[in-house]
Scaffold this motif. Sequence first.
Motif, PDB file in Angstrom:
ATOM      1  N   GLU A 119      71.167   9.735  21.488  1.00 20.97           N
ATOM      2  CA  GLU A 119      72.614   9.950  21.539  1.00 20.97           C
ATOM      3  C   GLU A 119      73.223   9.881  20.140  1.00 20.97           C
ATOM      4  OE1 GLU A 119      74.643  10.575  24.141  1.00 20.97           O
ATOM      5  OE2 GLU A 119      73.254  10.361  25.825  1.00 20.97           O
ATOM      6  N   SER A 120      72.738   8.955  19.319  1.00 17.71           N
ATOM      7  CA  SER A 120      73.280   8.801  17.964  1.00 17.71           C
ATOM      8  C   SER A 120      72.952  10.006  17.088  1.00 17.71           C
ATOM      9  CB  SER A 120      72.741   7.522  17.316  1.00 17.71           C
ATOM     10  OG  SER A 120      71.349   7.625  17.061  1.00 17.71           O
ATOM     11  N   ARG A 121      71.916  10.765  17.472  1.00 17.41           N
ATOM     12  CA  ARG A 121      71.561  11.982  16.736  1.00 17.41           C
ATOM     13  C   ARG A 121      72.263  13.204  17.313  1.00 17.41           C
ATOM     14  NH1 ARG A 121      65.921  10.352  17.083  1.00 17.41           N
ATOM     15  NH2 ARG A 121      65.370  12.322  18.086  1.00 17.41           N
ATOM     16  N   GLY A 122      73.164  12.972  18.265  1.00 19.41           N
ATOM     17  CA  GLY A 122      73.920  14.079  18.845  1.00 19.41           C
ATOM     18  C   GLY A 122      73.214  14.774  19.986  1.00 19.41           C
ATOM     19  N   ILE A 123      72.154  14.156  20.512  1.00 20.61           N
ATOM     20  CA  ILE A 123      71.422  14.738  21.643  1.00 20.61           C
ATOM     21  C   ILE A 123      71.993  14.126  22.917  1.00 20.61           C
ATOM     22  CG2 ILE A 123      69.160  15.012  22.730  1.00 20.61           C
ATOM     23  CD1 ILE A 123      67.982  14.640  19.873  1.00 20.61           C
ATOM     24  N   SER A 124      72.850  14.869  23.594  1.00 26.68           N
ATOM     25  CA  SER A 124      73.584  14.325  24.741  1.00 26.68           C
ATOM     26  C   SER A 124      72.974  14.700  26.088  1.00 26.68           C
ATOM     27  CB  SER A 124      75.039  14.806  24.699  1.00 26.68           C
ATOM     28  OG  SER A 124      75.096  16.227  24.724  1.00 26.68           O
ATOM     29  N   GLN A 125      71.907  15.493  26.072  1.00 32.74           N
ATOM     30  CA  GLN A 125      71.253  15.847  27.333  1.00 32.74           C
ATOM     31  C   GLN A 125      69.783  15.461  27.265  1.00 32.74           C
ATOM     32  OE1 GLN A 125      71.967  19.783  28.840  1.00 32.74           O
ATOM     33  NE2 GLN A 125      70.377  19.644  30.406  1.00 32.74           N
ATOM     34  N   TRP A 126      69.368  14.615  28.202  1.00 36.31           N
ATOM     35  CA  TRP A 126      67.988  14.167  28.293  1.00 36.31           C
ATOM     36  C   TRP A 126      67.749  13.622  29.701  1.00 36.31           C
ATOM     37  CZ3 TRP A 126      68.436   9.116  29.654  1.00 36.31           C
ATOM     38  CH2 TRP A 126      69.538   8.400  29.170  1.00 36.31           C
ATOM     39  N   PHE A 127      66.503  13.416  30.042  1.00 33.25           N
ATOM     40  CA  PHE A 127      66.207  12.749  31.305  1.00 33.25           C
ATOM     41  C   PHE A 127      64.955  11.905  31.153  1.00 33.25           C
ATOM     42  CE2 PHE A 127      63.645  16.598  31.850  1.00 33.25           C
ATOM     43  CZ  PHE A 127      62.513  16.160  32.524  1.00 33.25           C
ATOM     44  N   THR A 128      64.832  10.916  32.027  1.00 35.35           N
ATOM     45  CA  THR A 128      63.664  10.039  32.022  1.00 35.35           C
ATOM     46  C   THR A 128      63.065   9.986  33.422  1.00 35.35           C
ATOM     47  OG1 THR A 128      64.856   7.999  32.612  1.00 35.35           O
ATOM     48  CG2 THR A 128      64.761   8.588  30.266  1.00 35.35           C
ATOM     49  N   THR A 129      61.776   9.752  33.484  1.00 28.59           N
ATOM     50  CA  THR A 129      61.111   9.508  34.758  1.00 28.59           C
ATOM     51  C   THR A 129      60.258   8.261  34.626  1.00 28.59           C
ATOM     52  OG1 THR A 129      59.511  10.349  36.377  1.00 28.59           O
ATOM     53  CG2 THR A 129      59.278  11.144  34.122  1.00 28.59           C
ATOM     54  N   LYS A 130      60.496   7.311  35.506  1.00 26.05           N
ATOM     55  CA  LYS A 130      59.707   6.075  35.542  1.00 26.05           C
ATOM     56  C   LYS A 130      58.696   6.202  36.676  1.00 26.05           C
ATOM     57  CE  LYS A 130      61.769   2.077  35.121  1.00 26.05           C
ATOM     58  NZ  LYS A 130      62.613   0.894  35.472  1.00 26.05           N
ATOM     59  N   ARG A 131      57.429   5.958  36.364  1.00 23.79           N
ATOM     60  CA  ARG A 131      56.355   6.106  37.343  1.00 23.79           C
ATOM     61  C   ARG A 131      55.616   4.778  37.486  1.00 23.79           C
ATOM     62  NH1 ARG A 131      53.837  11.925  36.821  1.00 23.79           N
ATOM     63  NH2 ARG A 131      55.762  13.131  37.006  1.00 23.79           N
ATOM     64  N   PHE A 132      55.448   4.338  38.722  1.00 19.18           N
ATOM     65  CA  PHE A 132      54.786   3.051  38.930  1.00 19.18           C
ATOM     66  C   PHE A 132      54.281   2.917  40.356  1.00 19.18           C
ATOM     67  CE2 PHE A 132      59.253   2.655  39.915  1.00 19.18           C
ATOM     68  CZ  PHE A 132      59.336   1.804  41.008  1.00 19.18           C
ATOM     69  N   CYS A 133      53.286   2.048  40.516  1.00 21.42           N
ATOM     70  CA  CYS A 133      52.760   1.669  41.822  1.00 21.42           C
ATOM     71  C   CYS A 133      52.871   0.156  41.912  1.00 21.42           C
ATOM     72  CB  CYS A 133      51.311   2.108  41.992  1.00 21.42           C
ATOM     73  SG  CYS A 133      51.068   3.900  41.962  1.00 21.42           S
ATOM     74  N   LEU A 134      53.641  -0.340  42.842  1.00 22.66           N
ATOM     75  CA  LEU A 134      53.919  -1.770  42.940  1.00 22.66           C
ATOM     76  C   LEU A 134      52.630  -2.588  42.981  1.00 22.66           C
ATOM     77  CD1 LEU A 134      56.836  -1.712  45.542  1.00 22.66           C
ATOM     78  CD2 LEU A 134      57.012  -2.028  43.072  1.00 22.66           C
ATOM     79  N   GLY A 135      52.551  -3.583  42.104  1.00 28.06           N
ATOM     80  CA  GLY A 135      51.385  -4.458  42.066  1.00 28.06           C
ATOM     81  C   GLY A 135      50.261  -3.981  41.175  1.00 28.06           C
ATOM     82  N   SER A 136      50.357  -2.757  40.658  1.00 28.24           N
ATOM     83  CA  SER A 136      49.318  -2.231  39.774  1.00 28.24           C
ATOM     84  C   SER A 136      49.448  -2.860  38.391  1.00 28.24           C
ATOM     85  CB  SER A 136      49.444  -0.710  39.664  1.00 28.24           C
ATOM     86  OG  SER A 136      48.551  -0.197  38.706  1.00 28.24           O
ATOM     87  N   ILE A 137      48.355  -3.414  37.873  1.00 30.26           N
ATOM     88  CA  ILE A 137      48.360  -4.091  36.572  1.00 30.26           C
ATOM     89  C   ILE A 137      47.411  -3.370  35.622  1.00 30.26           C
ATOM     90  CG2 ILE A 137      47.825  -6.246  35.359  1.00 30.26           C
ATOM     91  CD1 ILE A 137      48.566  -7.740  37.914  1.00 30.26           C
ATOM     92  N   GLU A 138      47.839  -3.185  34.377  1.00 29.33           N
ATOM     93  CA  GLU A 138      47.014  -2.525  33.367  1.00 29.33           C
ATOM     94  C   GLU A 138      46.885  -3.427  32.141  1.00 29.33           C
ATOM     95  OE1 GLU A 138      45.449   0.303  33.655  1.00 29.33           O
ATOM     96  OE2 GLU A 138      46.345   1.105  35.493  1.00 29.33           O
ATOM     97  N   MET A 139      45.756  -3.299  31.448  1.00 30.47           N
ATOM     98  CA  MET A 139      45.517  -4.064  30.223  1.00 30.47           C
ATOM     99  C   MET A 139      45.008  -3.118  29.140  1.00 30.47           C
ATOM    100  SD  MET A 139      42.906  -7.269  29.564  1.00 30.47           S
ATOM    101  CE  MET A 139      43.856  -8.384  30.590  1.00 30.47           C
ATOM    102  N   PHE A 140      45.535  -3.276  27.921  1.00 27.85           N
ATOM    103  CA  PHE A 140      45.156  -2.402  26.815  1.00 27.85           C
ATOM    104  C   PHE A 140      44.851  -3.232  25.574  1.00 27.85           C
ATOM    105  CE2 PHE A 140      48.319  -0.300  29.474  1.00 27.85           C
ATOM    106  CZ  PHE A 140      47.670   0.879  29.819  1.00 27.85           C
ATOM    107  N   GLN A 141      43.926  -2.728  24.769  1.00 27.77           N
ATOM    108  CA  GLN A 141      43.690  -3.339  23.464  1.00 27.77           C
ATOM    109  C   GLN A 141      44.475  -2.552  22.433  1.00 27.77           C
ATOM    110  OE1 GLN A 141      39.608  -3.755  22.232  1.00 27.77           O
ATOM    111  NE2 GLN A 141      40.141  -5.078  20.517  1.00 27.77           N
ATOM    112  N   MET A 142      45.348  -3.243  21.701  1.00 24.37           N
ATOM    113  CA  MET A 142      46.203  -2.600  20.724  1.00 24.37           C
ATOM    114  C   MET A 142      45.454  -2.398  19.406  1.00 24.37           C
ATOM    115  SD  MET A 142      48.670  -2.470  22.832  1.00 24.37           S
ATOM    116  CE  MET A 142      50.161  -2.000  21.943  1.00 24.37           C
ATOM    117  N   GLU A 143      46.046  -1.606  18.513  1.00 23.06           N
ATOM    118  CA  GLU A 143      45.399  -1.308  17.236  1.00 23.06           C
ATOM    119  C   GLU A 143      45.164  -2.557  16.394  1.00 23.06           C
ATOM    120  OE1 GLU A 143      47.331   1.678  14.986  1.00 23.06           O
ATOM    121  OE2 GLU A 143      46.799   3.305  16.350  1.00 23.06           O
ATOM    122  N   ASN A 144      46.034  -3.563  16.561  1.00 25.17           N
ATOM    123  CA  ASN A 144      45.884  -4.793  15.778  1.00 25.17           C
ATOM    124  C   ASN A 144      44.861  -5.758  16.385  1.00 25.17           C
ATOM    125  OD1 ASN A 144      47.224  -5.780  18.006  1.00 25.17           O
ATOM    126  ND2 ASN A 144      49.139  -6.208  16.934  1.00 25.17           N
TER     127      ASN A 144
END
Length: 207
Positions: free
Chosen positions: A37-62
């Motif tokens: 919005e601060s860059r003047g982009i006033s049109q966008w959309f988001t989609t949140k995707r999830f399965c209740l109770g599903s847990i994920e684990m990742f190893q980060m770059e650090n």
Amino acid sequence: MKKLFLLICFIAGLQLSAQNDEAFVNEQVTQFTGKLESRGISQWFTTKRFCLGSIEMFQMENGRMCTSRGTYYEVYVVWEEEGTTMLKKIDNCGLFYSIPLKTNELTEFVTANFTDLEQNSVRPYKAVNITGKPESRTEVHACRRAYTFRKNGAEFQQAFKMYDLTTSDKNPNTNFEYNNALKIISLDRKLDAIIDNLQTKFKRQKQ
């Protein structure tokens, strides 16, 4: 001495791992869309995707581990900038680098169907019992979608369970055809295809 050792192990564990919940994901999305919005982009959309109770684990770059606290959420933000449609992934462990898409199919589809997307929602699974009267199915379907659309300050949401898009021979869903013909479902399937094709290109930003 033993208590001191356990305390040191506990502190070390906190330094080596992180657990983030839905509130963390929402905050990251809000901050990022605020920057759009601060860059003047006033049109966008988001989609949140999830399965209740599903847990994920990742190893980060650090080297640290990141685990979803409770349910794992992944959000995709879509917007158009300088004539190119962009897609950004955000999850419980932070942000991914934005990816330019090959076409503007998503943003053009949303623009052309903005009113339809706002006014027409997925209906709950309705089955017909032996009396011929409709009755609600009570089975729980864990996987869900939640959309937010924004255009020139106007904003609305749509959410649905993936279960409501299914049917069965024993208990046919009377809303099956209606639901699957909706524009929001057409958009969701377009996103499915794009996300599947980009799986090897999603790269995490350094945290």
